[in-house]
Design a protein around this motif. Structure first.
Motif, PDB file in Angstrom:
ATOM      1  N   ARG A 198       0.853  -1.179   0.000  1.00 24.10           N
ATOM      2  CA  ARG A 198       0.000   0.000   0.000  1.00 24.10           C
ATOM      3  C   ARG A 198       0.901   1.246   0.000  1.00 24.10           C
ATOM      4  NH1 ARG A 198      -1.477  -3.089   4.334  1.00 24.10           N
ATOM      5  NH2 ARG A 198      -0.860  -1.433   5.765  1.00 24.10           N
ATOM      6  N   ILE A 199       0.971   1.915  -1.147  1.00 20.93           N
ATOM      7  CA  ILE A 199       1.957   2.977  -1.331  1.00 20.93           C
ATOM      8  C   ILE A 199       1.249   4.298  -1.635  1.00 20.93           C
ATOM      9  CG2 ILE A 199       4.018   3.711  -2.578  1.00 20.93           C
ATOM     10  CD1 ILE A 199       4.351   1.055  -1.070  1.00 20.93           C
ATOM     11  N   GLY A 200       1.502   5.296  -0.796  1.00 20.63           N
ATOM     12  CA  GLY A 200       0.939   6.619  -1.025  1.00 20.63           C
ATOM     13  C   GLY A 200       1.998   7.663  -1.293  1.00 20.63           C
ATOM     14  N   THR A 201       2.830   7.935  -0.299  1.00 20.31           N
ATOM     15  CA  THR A 201       3.807   9.018  -0.389  1.00 20.31           C
ATOM     16  C   THR A 201       4.753   8.852  -1.571  1.00 20.31           C
ATOM     17  OG1 THR A 201       3.717   9.297   2.003  1.00 20.31           O
ATOM     18  CG2 THR A 201       5.615  10.237   0.873  1.00 20.31           C
ATOM     19  N   ALA A 202       5.236   7.657  -1.812  1.00 19.72           N
ATOM     20  CA  ALA A 202       6.205   7.441  -2.889  1.00 19.72           C
ATOM     21  C   ALA A 202       5.590   7.622  -4.271  1.00 19.72           C
ATOM     22  CB  ALA A 202       6.822   6.043  -2.770  1.00 19.72           C
ATOM     23  N   ILE A 203       4.264   7.642  -4.350  1.00 24.09           N
ATOM     24  CA  ILE A 203       3.589   7.897  -5.629  1.00 24.09           C
ATOM     25  C   ILE A 203       3.133   9.346  -5.744  1.00 24.09           C
ATOM     26  CG2 ILE A 203       1.536   7.365  -7.021  1.00 24.09           C
ATOM     27  CD1 ILE A 203       1.675   4.516  -5.968  1.00 24.09           C
ATOM     28  N   PHE A 204       2.431   9.824  -4.721  1.00 24.05           N
ATOM     29  CA  PHE A 204       1.781  11.124  -4.797  1.00 24.05           C
ATOM     30  C   PHE A 204       2.530  12.230  -4.064  1.00 24.05           C
ATOM     31  CE2 PHE A 204      -1.743   7.997  -5.077  1.00 24.05           C
ATOM     32  CZ  PHE A 204      -2.216   8.327  -6.330  1.00 24.05           C
ATOM     33  N   GLY A 205       3.604  11.881  -3.341  1.00 21.05           N
ATOM     34  CA  GLY A 205       4.304  12.870  -2.538  1.00 21.05           C
ATOM     35  C   GLY A 205       3.687  12.994  -1.164  1.00 21.05           C
ATOM     36  N   ALA A 206       4.332  13.777  -0.325  1.00 15.95           N
ATOM     37  CA  ALA A 206       3.844  13.957   1.044  1.00 15.95           C
ATOM     38  C   ALA A 206       2.500  14.645   1.029  1.00 15.95           C
ATOM     39  CB  ALA A 206       4.844  14.759   1.854  1.00 15.95           C
ATOM     40  N   ARG A 207       1.608  14.202   1.920  1.00 18.66           N
ATOM     41  CA  ARG A 207       0.298  14.855   2.032  1.00 18.66           C
ATOM     42  C   ARG A 207       0.452  16.201   2.699  1.00 18.66           C
ATOM     43  NH1 ARG A 207      -1.133   9.606   3.234  1.00 18.66           N
ATOM     44  NH2 ARG A 207      -1.018   9.969   5.467  1.00 18.66           N
ATOM     45  N   PRO A 208      -0.370  17.190   2.282  1.00 17.87           N
ATOM     46  CA  PRO A 208      -0.305  18.497   2.926  1.00 17.87           C
ATOM     47  C   PRO A 208      -0.644  18.381   4.404  1.00 17.87           C
ATOM     48  CG  PRO A 208      -1.631  18.590   0.923  1.00 17.87           C
ATOM     49  CD  PRO A 208      -1.370  17.146   1.216  1.00 17.87           C
ATOM     50  N   ARG A 209      -0.005  19.176   5.223  1.00 22.01           N
ATOM     51  CA  ARG A 209      -0.325  19.188   6.650  1.00 22.01           C
ATOM     52  C   ARG A 209      -1.687  19.815   6.871  1.00 22.01           C
ATOM     53  NH1 ARG A 209       5.089  21.161   9.954  1.00 22.01           N
ATOM     54  NH2 ARG A 209       6.430  19.388   9.411  1.00 22.01           N
ATOM     55  N   LYS A 210      -2.419  19.207   7.840  1.00 18.77           N
ATOM     56  CA  LYS A 210      -3.703  19.789   8.195  1.00 18.77           C
ATOM     57  C   LYS A 210      -3.484  20.939   9.160  1.00 18.77           C
ATOM     58  CE  LYS A 210      -6.390  15.553   7.656  1.00 18.77           C
ATOM     59  NZ  LYS A 210      -7.308  14.587   8.314  1.00 18.77           N
ATOM     60  N   ASP A 211      -4.323  21.952   9.047  1.00 16.61           N
ATOM     61  CA  ASP A 211      -4.244  23.068   9.984  1.00 16.61           C
ATOM     62  C   ASP A 211      -4.688  22.616  11.356  1.00 16.61           C
ATOM     63  OD1 ASP A 211      -3.409  24.703   7.948  1.00 16.61           O
ATOM     64  OD2 ASP A 211      -5.444  25.392   7.460  1.00 16.61           O
TER      65      ASP A 211
END
Length: 234
Positions: A221-234
């Protein structure tokens, strides 16, 4: 900045290399793109690069994307987040796979609410492999009874196990966590040969996919390595 297509190519090569090094058959490990919080346009770009399977955590967000990408019939939708009882009907109707079932009540509702014409809903049982208070999942002790009961439900296909090991473990402890999940699946196959195909281990993420593949993962299950780091939530 690398494109999503470039990243998919890079991750795919990592999977292929790890599969070869583990002495496993080519194609034994599939890539699940974890697309939570990502806009539908990013998923469309990934699909254009050949990615088929997408994992979503948040139901309403996922339903919006499923609608937005309804012109792409080959996409395979996986629900990988916590499941509330009031969400099972939509999950049963909209998804091809569910990786995060950890109790019988949820499995029964998915079975009852899955239309037979859709075919069986592929299901993985989530295991709390490190007994973390903050993590969902059944215990290894409870797993055999849960698998036996779920394996008898109609409209479901019990495919295997999923876990999210503690990322703060040492490398040796993390490898042991993956191995424990693989051993648990082997034991289920032996004890409950009629419960389902039991051919799936959903484990491994961007930082540890090679280790997971070496220990038997069939989905990473790969997220960051495909789409980049998720934006930080406020």
């Amino acid at each position: 900045m690398s494109s999503i297509a470039d990243n998919i190519g890079s991750v795919t090569r990592r999977i292929q290399k790890a599969t070869l090094q583990a002495g496993r058959e080519p194609g034994a490990v599939r890539l699940l793109a974890v697309s939570k919080t990502r806009p539908a346009e990013d998923l469309r770009e990934a699909a254009a690069a050949g990615q088929i399977a997408f994992g979503e955590n948040y139901l309403q967000e996922a339903l919006d994307k499923i609608e937005a990408l309804s012109d792409l019939p080959d996409i395979e939708w996986h629900f990988i987040g916590p499941i509330q009882s009031n969400k099972t009907r939509q999950i049963a109707s909209a998804f091809d796979w569910v990786h995060s079932v950890d109790r019988l009540k949820i499995a029964r509702r998915l079975s009852e609410q899955r239309a037979p014409e859709l075919g069986p809903l592929n299901l993985c049982l989530q295991v709390n492999i490190n007994d973390e208070d903050s993590k969902a999942g059944c215990s290894l002790d409870d797993l055999p009874d849960l698998a036996a009961e779920i394996g008898q439900l109609p409209n479901l296909s019990l495919r295997g196990l999923m876990a999210i090991p503690d990322p703060d473990q040492s490398e040796a402890a993390l490898r042991l966590s993956f191995r424990k999940l693989a051993n648990a699946l082997s034991q289920l196959k032996q004890n409950f040969p009629d419960a389902g195909p039991l051919d799936t281990l959903s484990m491994g993420m961007s930082g540890d996919l090679e280790m997971a593949v070496a220990e038997g993962a069939t989905w990473v299950r790969i997220g960051t390595a495909i789409f980049g780091a998720r934006p930080r939530k406020d």
